[in-house]
Every structure is written in C-alpha cells, then in structure tokens.
Write a protein that holds these residues in place. Structure first.
Motif, PDB file in Angstrom:
ATOM      1  N   ASN A  80       8.079 -22.908  61.418  1.00 27.23           N
ATOM      2  CA  ASN A  80       7.244 -21.903  61.556  1.00 27.23           C
ATOM      3  C   ASN A  80       6.454 -22.359  62.515  1.00 27.23           C
ATOM      4  O   ASN A  80       5.569 -23.117  62.709  1.00 27.23           O
ATOM      5  CB  ASN A  80       6.339 -21.874  60.288  1.00 27.23           C
ATOM      6  N   PRO A  81       6.282 -21.499  63.880  1.00 32.91           N
ATOM      7  CA  PRO A  81       6.990 -20.189  64.024  1.00 32.91           C
ATOM      8  C   PRO A  81       8.133 -20.493  64.809  1.00 32.91           C
ATOM      9  O   PRO A  81       8.876 -19.144  65.176  1.00 32.91           O
ATOM     10  CB  PRO A  81       6.103 -19.475  64.800  1.00 32.91           C
ATOM     11  N   THR A  82       8.966 -21.478  64.881  1.00 36.49           N
ATOM     12  CA  THR A  82      10.008 -21.659  65.916  1.00 36.49           C
ATOM     13  C   THR A  82      11.258 -21.040  65.307  1.00 36.49           C
ATOM     14  O   THR A  82      12.303 -20.814  66.149  1.00 36.49           O
ATOM     15  CB  THR A  82       9.896 -23.044  66.317  1.00 36.49           C
ATOM     16  N   GLY A  83      11.381 -21.078  64.250  1.00 37.90           N
ATOM     17  CA  GLY A  83      12.972 -20.886  63.484  1.00 37.90           C
ATOM     18  C   GLY A  83      13.797 -21.760  63.590  1.00 37.90           C
ATOM     19  O   GLY A  83      14.830 -21.738  63.280  1.00 37.90           O
ATOM     20  N   HIS A  84      13.364 -23.092  63.960  1.00 43.76           N
ATOM     21  CA  HIS A  84      14.352 -24.205  64.319  1.00 43.76           C
ATOM     22  C   HIS A  84      14.571 -24.801  63.002  1.00 43.76           C
ATOM     23  O   HIS A  84      13.750 -24.723  62.020  1.00 43.76           O
ATOM     24  CB  HIS A  84      14.022 -25.100  65.256  1.00 43.76           C
ATOM     25  N   VAL A  85      16.048 -25.190  62.603  1.00 43.51           N
ATOM     26  CA  VAL A  85      16.462 -25.837  61.407  1.00 43.51           C
ATOM     27  C   VAL A  85      16.802 -27.402  61.904  1.00 43.51           C
ATOM     28  O   VAL A  85      17.835 -27.174  62.683  1.00 43.51           O
ATOM     29  CB  VAL A  85      17.525 -25.094  60.739  1.00 43.51           C
ATOM     30  N   GLN A  86      16.102 -28.194  61.338  1.00 38.20           N
ATOM     31  CA  GLN A  86      16.456 -29.417  61.508  1.00 38.20           C
ATOM     32  C   GLN A  86      17.995 -29.982  61.046  1.00 38.20           C
ATOM     33  O   GLN A  86      18.207 -29.647  59.799  1.00 38.20           O
ATOM     34  CB  GLN A  86      15.487 -30.526  61.250  1.00 38.20           C
ATOM     35  N   ASP A  87      18.670 -30.724  61.761  1.00 36.65           N
ATOM     36  CA  ASP A  87      19.746 -31.341  61.068  1.00 36.65           C
ATOM     37  C   ASP A  87      19.606 -32.620  60.551  1.00 36.65           C
ATOM     38  O   ASP A  87      18.679 -33.271  60.424  1.00 36.65           O
ATOM     39  CB  ASP A  87      20.952 -31.620  62.225  1.00 36.65           C
ATOM     40  N   ARG A  88      20.764 -33.081  59.904  1.00 39.04           N
ATOM     41  CA  ARG A  88      20.529 -34.448  58.965  1.00 39.04           C
ATOM     42  C   ARG A  88      20.106 -35.620  59.849  1.00 39.04           C
ATOM     43  O   ARG A  88      19.058 -36.341  59.407  1.00 39.04           O
ATOM     44  CB  ARG A  88      21.911 -34.718  58.294  1.00 39.04           C
ATOM     45  N   LYS A  89      20.932 -35.813  61.067  1.00 42.55           N
ATOM     46  CA  LYS A  89      20.320 -36.891  61.948  1.00 42.55           C
ATOM     47  C   LYS A  89      18.886 -36.842  62.211  1.00 42.55           C
ATOM     48  O   LYS A  89      18.216 -37.981  62.083  1.00 42.55           O
ATOM     49  CB  LYS A  89      21.071 -36.692  63.112  1.00 42.55           C
ATOM     50  N   THR A  90      18.462 -35.919  62.604  1.00 42.79           N
ATOM     51  CA  THR A  90      16.882 -35.599  62.944  1.00 42.79           C
ATOM     52  C   THR A  90      15.975 -36.089  61.688  1.00 42.79           C
ATOM     53  O   THR A  90      15.188 -36.753  62.060  1.00 42.79           O
ATOM     54  CB  THR A  90      16.581 -34.182  63.456  1.00 42.79           C
ATOM     55  N   MET A  91      16.600 -35.484  60.534  1.00 38.87           N
ATOM     56  CA  MET A  91      15.613 -35.848  59.499  1.00 38.87           C
ATOM     57  C   MET A  91      15.562 -37.176  59.042  1.00 38.87           C
ATOM     58  O   MET A  91      14.456 -37.766  58.672  1.00 38.87           O
ATOM     59  CB  MET A  91      16.035 -34.928  58.215  1.00 38.87           C
ATOM     60  N   GLU A  92      16.661 -37.939  59.180  1.00 38.57           N
ATOM     61  CA  GLU A  92      17.059 -39.502  58.710  1.00 38.57           C
ATOM     62  C   GLU A  92      15.993 -40.211  59.766  1.00 38.57           C
ATOM     63  O   GLU A  92      15.286 -41.161  59.360  1.00 38.57           O
ATOM     64  CB  GLU A  92      18.329 -39.936  59.014  1.00 38.57           C
ATOM     65  N   GLU A  93      15.974 -39.813  61.248  1.00 32.98           N
ATOM     66  CA  GLU A  93      15.317 -40.277  62.065  1.00 32.98           C
ATOM     67  C   GLU A  93      13.641 -40.139  61.840  1.00 32.98           C
ATOM     68  O   GLU A  93      13.013 -41.323  61.905  1.00 32.98           O
ATOM     69  CB  GLU A  93      15.389 -39.643  63.394  1.00 32.98           C
ATOM     70  N   VAL A  94      13.197 -39.035  61.499  1.00 30.00           N
ATOM     71  CA  VAL A  94      11.936 -39.011  60.928  1.00 30.00           C
ATOM     72  C   VAL A  94      11.570 -39.845  59.988  1.00 30.00           C
ATOM     73  O   VAL A  94      10.531 -40.318  59.882  1.00 30.00           O
ATOM     74  CB  VAL A  94      11.468 -37.277  60.542  1.00 30.00           C
ATOM     75  N   ILE A  95      12.357 -39.855  58.765  1.00 30.81           N
ATOM     76  CA  ILE A  95      12.092 -40.715  57.636  1.00 30.81           C
ATOM     77  C   ILE A  95      12.182 -42.122  57.973  1.00 30.81           C
ATOM     78  O   ILE A  95      11.157 -42.768  57.383  1.00 30.81           O
ATOM     79  CB  ILE A  95      13.174 -40.352  56.579  1.00 30.81           C
ATOM     80  N   ARG A  96      12.808 -42.390  58.794  1.00 30.48           N
ATOM     81  CA  ARG A  96      12.833 -44.140  59.222  1.00 30.48           C
ATOM     82  C   ARG A  96      11.643 -44.364  59.937  1.00 30.48           C
ATOM     83  O   ARG A  96      10.790 -45.351  59.948  1.00 30.48           O
ATOM     84  CB  ARG A  96      13.996 -44.331  60.299  1.00 30.48           C
ATOM     85  N   PHE A  97      11.198 -43.206  60.765  1.00 31.34           N
ATOM     86  CA  PHE A  97       9.742 -43.185  61.726  1.00 31.34           C
ATOM     87  C   PHE A  97       8.807 -43.180  60.692  1.00 31.34           C
ATOM     88  O   PHE A  97       7.800 -44.445  60.888  1.00 31.34           O
ATOM     89  CB  PHE A  97       9.736 -42.170  62.552  1.00 31.34           C
TER      90      PHE A  97
END
Length: 469
Positions: free
Chosen positions: A218-235
C-alpha cells in the motif's frame, strides 16, 4: 506531538506541504462540476462500489432482531445473525463485549480463519487482539514501543512509499520514521541491500526496534515472493527487530502468477530457529478490498513470539473500553463467509468475484492509460486498490509550487480537484521525498466512474503541461 529526527515526513512538513486538497475550496465558490469524486482514500464504497449483501443482511438482522422472522431473507443469514446475537452480551449488539478483549466467539473464528489460510499453521485466540481498525491496533503497538529521545528514540524502518496514514501515526506516537526506499524500477520490490543501508543510516540517529512491511503493498500494489519474505525474516532475526506486517489487502491479489503468503506462514515454514524467536505482529481489517467496510472501523492483530506480558499489556490497553461490537460481527462474517450449499453462497461468490474482476480490469486499464500520458509512468499493480504513478512535472511548475509553499504534487492535486472535482492523493503523503513526485489513485470504483476520472485527468494533465512550453 514530537517531530521525529530523520523522518521523511514530520508533522510540520506534512501539515504545510501535504495539506489535503479538500481544504483548498473557497466556501460558496462556483465550480464546473456537481460533486467531488474521491479516489485518494482507498474507500471503495465512497467511490461507488456496492457493499456485500450477506454482510449487510447479517448486520441488519443483528441490529433489528425482529428480522429473524423475515422469511424473505435467506435462511443462513438469519441463522448466522442468531448465532452472533447469542455470542453478544445480553443477546444484543447494544451490550458491551462479553470480555474487555472482545467477543470470544469472534476470536475463535479469526483464529480458525488464520489456521485455514496458512495451511494448518496453528493460530490461538489469545494471540488475537481487536480494535477499531488496523491503524488503531498499530497505534497500540507503537505506543508500547515508544521511548527515548534523540539517539535513544525508538525508530521503525518504514518503506517509502508507505501507507499515507503511517507518517502521521509515527509522529503522534513519538516514534522515528527511518525510511527504506522500495525499488520503483523493479515494480516497487523490496531490496535487501537497501534495508541494510537504511538500518546503518538509522543507527546513530535513533534506536531501531522494528521493521514495517506492507504486503500486498500500500500504495504500490506489489506482492512479495517467498524469497524476499525469507530475507526479511532473517534480517529481522539477525538485527533483533520486531516485524510489523500490514496485510490488509491479502484478499485482493490479481497479478498473474502471484499469490499472497502471510509472513506468519513463511516464518513457520523456516524452522524453529526463526518460528520460535522472531517477534511478529500482523494486521488485518474489514477495510480489505473484498469487504470494503471502511466506515465500520474493525480490525485485528495477531501477536507471535511476544513476551506474555506484552500480550497482556496490549489487551489491558483496551481496558475499560472494549472493542465495538458491530465491527467484530462484520469481522466474523469476513473470516467465515457462506460455504458451498448455503443459500447465500452463490450470491456472495458472485459479488466477491465481481469486485475482484472490477479491481483487476480497472488496474490494468488505468495503468495502460497513465503510461500513455506524457510525463507519467506507472508500474503495474499486482494487488491492493491503488496505482501509484510517478509524475514528471515541468521545472516551472515545481518552482511555482515552491513559491506557494507546497509540494509540486500537492499543487497538482489541488488544481485537479478545483478544476475537475476529482480528489487524488499526493505522493508526499506516502513519504516520498522532494523532486520525486507521485500521485495515488484508488482503482476500486465502478468502471464508469473510473473512465470519467481518467478522461478528466487526461484533459487536465495535458493542459498543465501546455502551460509550460
């Protein structure tokens, strides 16, 4: 309110440069339009979309139980209303919630919904906290985190662009907004290197304690993929940050080959090293695209891996003011819709499908339209209700805005409102920096309304560019 060091948009800048365009009318002034069309706020019903029949029918019966005898209403509507009334204190929506934390039956329904959504990853009612909208629940968390001043002030890593209500909320709670830039050229994707750089910049200015994620964006409409989410969680795990995941538009993914994955699901599929340690708070709301019940102000957060004392504190902050009953009932309907074979199932499914089809087709149509305009560039949206095109304005218009003491995108939106009666959102509300101009456009509106907005935008935009040869 405290101005936050390092914030992209502080209170003073927001008030002076990002003043809402609706404030620019002169009282009683004659205008060449009969009404104002607001496509800035993400409020689909305000833009003309119809509410979901099952939701309104159930709530109507709950408000006026005499309708339980009304045979023209579907049987499952009356049965659901009767069950919800039975869960209310005194059997009435006019009573306080049975507990200060809300209605236990609704807690149970939300937990069951999350468990189904996440493929069996357990959710527990005691980890669900209700309030009057996702912004209110986020405010509770930020108030709990807020502490210190200067280098010790609590900071939250925040995406730019971010939801337009977030900068002011951070300011109000005394939390520093520490921006990390999303990658516009990559469809507004999150970049791990940018996160590391933002954290490095934040340290020394404040004490970063959390990272805020909006997915779908919000407001970009982007949907994160699993790889990105895993990177964020590790971060988040490595840096000891609480993960704040705003997931309000989880029901509105329409990008080809894209699907919504909750941060909780991904977290629990990464093994105990993360699933038992990373502190996660996720947010959802009945303002979602399918429900669109923005005015009822209902939402919840799920709290994961927090100290029990934190859970207890967040619940106690509701204390003497239990969450409103009607939004909880709407929330129960959202997470527990009609099932196949129920009398309302076909109508409900058709209405939901019509809403999502309208959203998808409008987003594609508007994106193509905006990219055909000179001086505009729009990344395709994959989900959510907004498009967020960049706005390349003539230097003369930027200088004119400076002379008037506003941002150029604010001036653009003010003039569009005054001349065409359409309210857009200016990018500075979403945390965009100077010389990086954008506008925010909600595309969840009746197609005819959207076409009228786009036609007015074309004539206005070309006229503005023509003023500066």
């Amino acid at each position: 309110m405290k101005s936050t060091p390092g914030s992209t948009v502080g209170v003073e800048k927001y008030n002076q440069a990002c003043v809402k365009p609706t404030l620019c009318f002169s009282q009683g002034a004659k205008k060449p339009f009969k009404k104002v069309t607001d496509v800035s706020s993400g409020d689909p019903q305000r833009a003309g979309m119809s509410p979901i029949s099952f939701v309104r029918q159930v709530l109507a019966v709950c408000l006026y139980p005499q309708l339980l005898k009304e045979k023209s209403l579907p049987l499952d509507v009356r049965q659901r209303a009767q069950k919800l009334l039975g869960s209310c204190g005194g059997g009435s929506v006019g009573s306080y919630s049975k507990t200060s934390c809300g209605i236990p039956h609704v807690h149970k329904s939300v937990a069951e919904f999350i468990t189904r959504r996440d493929g069996g990853v357990s959710s527990h009612p005691e980890n669900i906290i209700f309030s009057s909208g996702s912004q209110k629940t986020l405010s509770l968390v930020l108030h709990l985190m807020a502490s210190g001043e200067g280098e010790t002030q609590t900071g939250v890593l925040t995406p730019v662009p971010c939801p337009h209500t977030l900068p002011m909320l951070l300011d109000e709670t005394g939390v520093a907004l520490m921006p990390y830039q999303l990658m516009e050229g990559r469809g507004w994707a999150l970049d791990l290197d940018e996160l590391h750089q933002a954290l490095k910049t934040a340290r020394g200015r404040c004490e970063p304690r959390a990272i805020y994620i909006s997915n779908p964006g919000n407001p970009t409409g982007h949907v994160q993929d699993r790889k990105t989410m895993e990177e964020v969680i590790r971060f988040a795990a490595t840096e000891g940050l609480v993960l704040l995941a705003e997931e309000v538009y989880q029901d509105s993914v329409f990008g080809q080959g894209r699907e919504f994955l909750s941060y909780k699901k991904v977290l629990f599929e990464m093994g105990k090293k993360y699933s038992e340690t990373v502190e996660l708070i996720s947010f959802n709301s009945i303002s979602s695209a399918s429900m669109g019940e923005c005015g009822l102000r209902g939402g919840y957060m799920e709290v994961i891996n927090m100290d029990p004392a934190v859970n207890n504190y967040l619940r106690s902050m509701q204390g003497t003011s239990s969450p409103p009953v009607l939004p909880q009932l709407a929330l129960e309907v959202m997470v527990n819709p009609p099932s196949p074979g129920d009398p309302s199932y076909e109508t409900y499914t058709q209405e939901i499908r019509r809403t999502l089809t309208t959203l998808s087709q409008n987003a594609q149509r508007a994106c193509e339209f905006l990219n055909d305009l000179p001086g505009m560039n729009c990344q395709p949206a994959m989900a959510g209700v907004f498009l967020y095109p960049s706005l390349h304005l003539p230097p003369q218009m930027i200088e004119e805005a400076k002379m008037l003491g506003v941002e150029a995108d604010v001036l653009y939106c003010q003039r569009f409102l005054e001349e065409e009666g359409v309210c857009l959102g200016s990018g500075c509300e979403n945390g965009q920096e100077d010389q990086n101009y954008h506008i925010r456009l909600c595309v969840l509106a009746p197609p005819a309304t959207l076409e009228e907005v786009l036609a007015r935008l074309r004539s206005f935009h070309l006229l503005q560019l023509g003023r500066f040869p």
